[in-house]
Scaffold this motif. Sequence first.
Motif, PDB file in Angstrom:
ATOM      1  N   ILE A  76       0.865  -1.188   0.000  1.00 31.36           N
ATOM      2  CA  ILE A  76       0.000   0.000   0.000  1.00 31.36           C
ATOM      3  C   ILE A  76       0.897   1.232   0.000  1.00 31.36           C
ATOM      4  N   LEU A  77       0.709   2.090  -1.001  1.00 31.49           N
ATOM      5  CA  LEU A  77       1.477   3.340  -1.018  1.00 31.49           C
ATOM      6  C   LEU A  77       0.541   4.538  -1.099  1.00 31.49           C
ATOM      7  N   LYS A  78       0.996   5.636  -0.541  1.00 28.52           N
ATOM      8  CA  LYS A  78       0.220   6.888  -0.601  1.00 28.52           C
ATOM      9  C   LYS A  78       1.157   7.985  -1.083  1.00 28.52           C
ATOM     10  N   PRO A  79       1.607   7.869  -2.317  1.00 26.37           N
ATOM     11  CA  PRO A  79       2.635   8.804  -2.795  1.00 26.37           C
ATOM     12  C   PRO A  79       2.094  10.221  -2.951  1.00 26.37           C
ATOM     13  N   VAL A  80       2.825  11.164  -2.367  1.00 26.53           N
ATOM     14  CA  VAL A  80       2.414  12.562  -2.522  1.00 26.53           C
ATOM     15  C   VAL A  80       3.154  13.103  -3.753  1.00 26.53           C
ATOM     16  N   ILE A  81       2.548  12.865  -4.915  1.00 27.19           N
ATOM     17  CA  ILE A  81       3.094  13.413  -6.165  1.00 27.19           C
ATOM     18  C   ILE A  81       1.933  13.826  -7.065  1.00 27.19           C
ATOM     19  N   ASP A  82       2.283  14.578  -8.072  1.00 25.89           N
ATOM     20  CA  ASP A  82       1.319  14.987  -9.086  1.00 25.89           C
ATOM     21  C   ASP A  82       0.630  13.737  -9.653  1.00 25.89           C
ATOM     22  N   GLU A  83      -0.722  13.751  -9.707  1.00 23.63           N
ATOM     23  CA  GLU A  83      -1.440  12.568 -10.202  1.00 23.63           C
ATOM     24  C   GLU A  83      -0.996  12.170 -11.606  1.00 23.63           C
ATOM     25  N   LYS A  84      -0.532  13.153 -12.374  1.00 20.41           N
ATOM     26  CA  LYS A  84      -0.096  12.862 -13.747  1.00 20.41           C
ATOM     27  C   LYS A  84       1.186  12.037 -13.788  1.00 20.41           C
ATOM     28  N   LYS A  85       1.830  11.908 -12.643  1.00 26.27           N
ATOM     29  CA  LYS A  85       3.095  11.146 -12.601  1.00 26.27           C
ATOM     30  C   LYS A  85       2.933   9.787 -11.929  1.00 26.27           C
ATOM     31  N   LEU A  86       1.687   9.480 -11.519  1.00 22.41           N
ATOM     32  CA  LEU A  86       1.504   8.247 -10.755  1.00 22.41           C
ATOM     33  C   LEU A  86       1.921   6.988 -11.511  1.00 22.41           C
ATOM     34  N   HIS A  87       1.754   7.018 -12.849  1.00 18.27           N
ATOM     35  CA  HIS A  87       2.120   5.820 -13.622  1.00 18.27           C
ATOM     36  C   HIS A  87       3.615   5.514 -13.515  1.00 18.27           C
ATOM     37  N   LEU A  88       4.407   6.535 -13.133  1.00 17.50           N
ATOM     38  CA  LEU A  88       5.853   6.313 -13.034  1.00 17.50           C
ATOM     39  C   LEU A  88       6.226   5.436 -11.830  1.00 17.50           C
ATOM     40  N   LEU A  89       5.247   5.229 -10.948  1.00 23.80           N
ATOM     41  CA  LEU A  89       5.474   4.284  -9.844  1.00 23.80           C
ATOM     42  C   LEU A  89       5.822   2.899 -10.382  1.00 23.80           C
ATOM     43  N   THR A  90       5.196   2.514 -11.487  1.00 29.29           N
ATOM     44  CA  THR A  90       5.514   1.208 -12.081  1.00 29.29           C
ATOM     45  C   THR A  90       6.979   1.158 -12.489  1.00 29.29           C
ATOM     46  N   ASP A 194      11.720  13.267  -7.411  1.00 30.54           N
ATOM     47  CA  ASP A 194      12.040  13.395  -8.830  1.00 30.54           C
ATOM     48  C   ASP A 194      11.555  12.154  -9.598  1.00 30.54           C
ATOM     49  N   PRO A 195      10.215  12.020  -9.742  1.00 32.96           N
ATOM     50  CA  PRO A 195       9.686  10.813 -10.390  1.00 32.96           C
ATOM     51  C   PRO A 195      10.196  10.620 -11.818  1.00 32.96           C
ATOM     52  N   ASP A 196      10.463  11.722 -12.531  1.00 31.74           N
ATOM     53  CA  ASP A 196      10.899  11.610 -13.932  1.00 31.74           C
ATOM     54  C   ASP A 196      12.203  10.853 -14.095  1.00 31.74           C
ATOM     55  N   SER A 197      13.017  10.843 -13.040  1.00 33.17           N
ATOM     56  CA  SER A 197      14.324  10.186 -13.180  1.00 33.17           C
ATOM     57  C   SER A 197      14.176   8.693 -13.463  1.00 33.17           C
ATOM     58  N   GLU A 198      13.020   8.129 -13.138  1.00 35.95           N
ATOM     59  CA  GLU A 198      12.821   6.699 -13.409  1.00 35.95           C
ATOM     60  C   GLU A 198      12.685   6.409 -14.904  1.00 35.95           C
ATOM     61  N   ILE A 199      12.323   7.444 -15.665  1.00 36.68           N
ATOM     62  CA  ILE A 199      12.110   7.204 -17.104  1.00 36.68           C
ATOM     63  C   ILE A 199      13.431   6.844 -17.774  1.00 36.68           C
ATOM     64  N   GLU A 200      14.492   7.575 -17.442  1.00 41.55           N
ATOM     65  CA  GLU A 200      15.798   7.289 -18.057  1.00 41.55           C
ATOM     66  C   GLU A 200      16.255   5.874 -17.708  1.00 41.55           C
ATOM     67  N   ALA A 201      16.078   5.513 -16.434  1.00 40.80           N
ATOM     68  CA  ALA A 201      16.502   4.174 -15.996  1.00 40.80           C
ATOM     69  C   ALA A 201      15.705   3.095 -16.729  1.00 40.80           C
ATOM     70  N   TRP A 202      14.417   3.360 -16.931  1.00 40.69           N
ATOM     71  CA  TRP A 202      13.580   2.398 -17.673  1.00 40.69           C
ATOM     72  C   TRP A 202      14.067   2.288 -19.111  1.00 40.69           C
ATOM     73  N   LYS A 203      14.371   3.439 -19.716  1.00 34.07           N
ATOM     74  CA  LYS A 203      14.788   3.447 -21.131  1.00 34.07           C
ATOM     75  C   LYS A 203      16.053   2.619 -21.345  1.00 34.07           C
ATOM     76  N   ASP A 204      16.923   2.604 -20.337  1.00 33.39           N
ATOM     77  CA  ASP A 204      18.143   1.793 -20.449  1.00 33.39           C
ATOM     78  C   ASP A 204      17.827   0.307 -20.602  1.00 33.39           C
ATOM     79  N   ARG A 205      16.644  -0.088 -20.133  1.00 32.67           N
ATOM     80  CA  ARG A 205      16.274  -1.509 -20.198  1.00 32.67           C
ATOM     81  C   ARG A 205      15.219  -1.787 -21.263  1.00 32.67           C
TER      82      ARG A 205
END
Length: 256
Positions: A76-90, A194-205
């Motif tokens: 169970i998580l309750k992340p305090v981030i912009d709702e538009k970035k929630l998909h980056l949790l994956t 900094d949720p966006d930082s996960e995008i670069e890491a994902w792109k590497d894979r």
Amino acid sequence: MISQEEILSGLKTKLFGQKIFTFDSIDSTNDCGKVLSANGQPEGSLIISDYQTKGHGRFQRDWVSEPGKNLLFSIILKPVIDEKKLHLLTFFIANSIAEVVEKMFPLKLMAKWPNDLLINEKKFCGILLESVVTQKIDSIICGIGINVNQTIFHESVLNATSLKRELHKEIDRLQFLKAILEKLDEKYESFLSDPDSEIEAWKDRDILKGKTVSVYFNQNSFSGQVIEIDAAGYLVIRTKGNKRIKFYSGDVSLRK
Ligand code: ATP
Ligand code: BTN
């Protein structure tokens, strides 16, 4: 069954797994997580079961897993981030699990947008985020299914693999689970800031880049070549007619 005491013993986390619900068998750890969250269970609560009778992925597709061999859990998580970035949790969860696997074992993991981790092009882990909404999004139930020691898969499950299948040895599920919880805990605050930082890491894979794919979305099918995962974490393809299409969700299959 992995017990609460075993998980908590020496667990170095502040949040993840500080409250634990274990089951021999349950319908779905995600469904249970939704009820527990609605009943006020705190962020970081872990729900883990040895078996699920109604384990599911997106669109209620079955997640099929033999009893006692794999990891089936929800947090169970309750992340305090912009709702538009929630998909980056994956992405955050997938990147964290991939880091743990690569540190513990001689394996290279790839990511298949939007929610799978692969080893040698076969599915090893699936992640399912579901939100619990009251007035606004109250919490996110992060469901994680990882194939650990199962070596034979049901005929309905195409193209799956597990750590044991790849490494030819039995894996200690408890140590592996604790390492994942500790990695998620270690990275969670920086993900939130900094949720966006996960995008670069994902792109590497990213296994899809440059590949020809079919994307099913809203009962329509689109074919094209993958251009990129864009700055928002969405999939962008170019069709044969040279149209650029962006997907925020969808089912992707690789075309041979
Ligand atoms: P795909 O694997 O087709 O990309 P997906 O990520 O879109 O699927 P979902 O739509 O959420 O996944 O559904 C879960 C899918 O995972 C099921 O359709 C099934 O094919 C597959 N699956 C079920 N159990 C397992 C498992 N133990 N290991 C790997 N894959 C599984
Ligand atoms: C996917 O492949 O797209 C997601 C699969 C997620 C499966 C896990 S297993 C634990 C948790 N409980 C569920 O019912 N689903 C998730």
